[in-house]
Design an enzyme around this catalytic site. Structure first.
Site, PDB file in Angstrom:
ATOM      1  N   HIS A  58      -1.783   7.554 -17.807  1.00 49.23           N
ATOM      2  CA  HIS A  58      -1.370   6.516 -18.214  1.00 49.23           C
ATOM      3  C   HIS A  58      -0.309   6.315 -17.735  1.00 49.23           C
ATOM      4  CE1 HIS A  58      -0.481   3.231 -21.611  1.00 49.23           C
ATOM      5  NE2 HIS A  58       0.489   3.862 -21.399  1.00 49.23           N
ATOM      6  N   GLU A  59       0.673   7.454 -19.093  1.00 51.96           N
ATOM      7  CA  GLU A  59       1.594   8.274 -18.300  1.00 51.96           C
ATOM      8  C   GLU A  59       2.327   8.633 -17.067  1.00 51.96           C
ATOM      9  OE1 GLU A  59       3.377   7.317 -21.496  1.00 51.96           O
ATOM     10  OE2 GLU A  59       1.736   7.858 -22.140  1.00 51.96           O
ATOM     11  N   HIS A  62       3.051   5.263 -15.312  1.00 48.61           N
ATOM     12  CA  HIS A  62       4.454   4.865 -15.764  1.00 48.61           C
ATOM     13  C   HIS A  62       5.902   5.101 -15.061  1.00 48.61           C
ATOM     14  CE1 HIS A  62       3.528   1.913 -18.587  1.00 48.61           C
ATOM     15  NE2 HIS A  62       3.223   3.048 -19.566  1.00 48.61           N
TER      16      HIS A  62
END
Length: 266
Positions: A58-59, A62
């Site tokens: 997820h990170e 980004h």
């Protein structure tokens, strides 16, 4: 040469992440084969490790999207190595989400990687950077539920099926919560570039409290009921029943002892 070597090291997958991935694989195998003396322990380790993997991805999503949008600083910060220890708020990104899984079976949307927004031009790019994280949870949910909606569960052990169902529940809750247009969450980050400067300035002070506000609302029985009705509807559309997610969570909480209903479930 030094610059090229430096850039390569900035993008090399971290041994920490590889270790977590290995734990996921080994405990997934133990859950599948029934190797563990206590199946709940294997399920707990498998789901927790897989959940941390999804948080890292997820990170990473980004950061990777930010890199291609113009923020070349993310590499030097270690965000592209998938090392959870490199995140700006390791407590919010990893520790709290795991605690919430253990306590309440909710996929807490964590934060965060620090993106230098001034390096990025264009509102669409800013929106895409914010959307990239929860879209990763959506993709993870699709992968976890694939055996269910593909009707490919023949031969899949019951405990592993329950574990996948619970992991899918976490991914769906994380995606849904993250996409809420609440300051401090990714959903607000998607729409923020399209708001006027005045509105953004008024909303900015509330961003640190957005997540707390959401979870305060979820403590209200009426809101909690509606939220999980939506989650159940999504999961059912993907072929996962209430029984499977319930038994997955019961197996995960191995310290509570075995559940006779789930033990007898087909």
């Amino acid at each position: 040469m030094t610059t090229a070597t430096s850039r390569h090291s900035e993008r090399r997958i971290s041994p920490v992440f590889l270790g977590i991935l290995a734990v996921t694989a080994v405990t997934g195998w133990a859950t599948w084969t029934g190797f563990a003396e206590q199946p709940g322990v294997a399920v707990f380790l498998f789901v927790t490790a897989a959940w941390i993997v999804s948080l890292c991805l997820h990170e990473y999503a980004h950061a990777r999207t930010a890199l291609h949008s113009g923020d070349i600083s993310v590499g030097a910060k270690g965000y592209l190595t998938l090392n959870p220890l490199k995140y700006t708020h390791a407590l919010l990104s990893i520790v709290l989400p795991v605690i919430f899984v253990i306590m309440g079976g909710i996929g807490l949307p964590g934060g965060a990687v620090f993106i230098e927004r001034g390096r990025i031009q264009g509102r669409w790019r800013h929106s895409l950077i914010s959307a990239a994280g929860p879209l990763t949870n959506v993709l993870f949910a699709v992968v976890c539920t694939a055996p269910f909606w593909l009707d490919a569960l023949d031969g899949v052990p019951t405990d592993f099926r329950f574990a996948l169902a619970f992991l899918a529940l976490l991914q769906v809750t994380a995606a849904l919560l993250n996409f809420l247009p609440v300051p401090g969450l990714d959903g607000y980050g998607v729409i923020e570039p399209w708001l006027s400067y005045g509105v953004r300035r008024q909303v900015e002070p509330f961003a640190p409290f957005g997540l707390l506000f959401v979870f305060a609302l979820l403590w209200l029985p009426a809101v909690n009921g509606v939220f999980f009705d939506v989650i159940d509807t999504i999961l059912k559309s993907l072929g996962i029943s209430d029984v499977e997610t319930y038994c997955g969570q019961e197996l995960y909480r191995f310290w509570q002892g075995s559940n006779e209903f789930c033990s007898a479930a087909p």
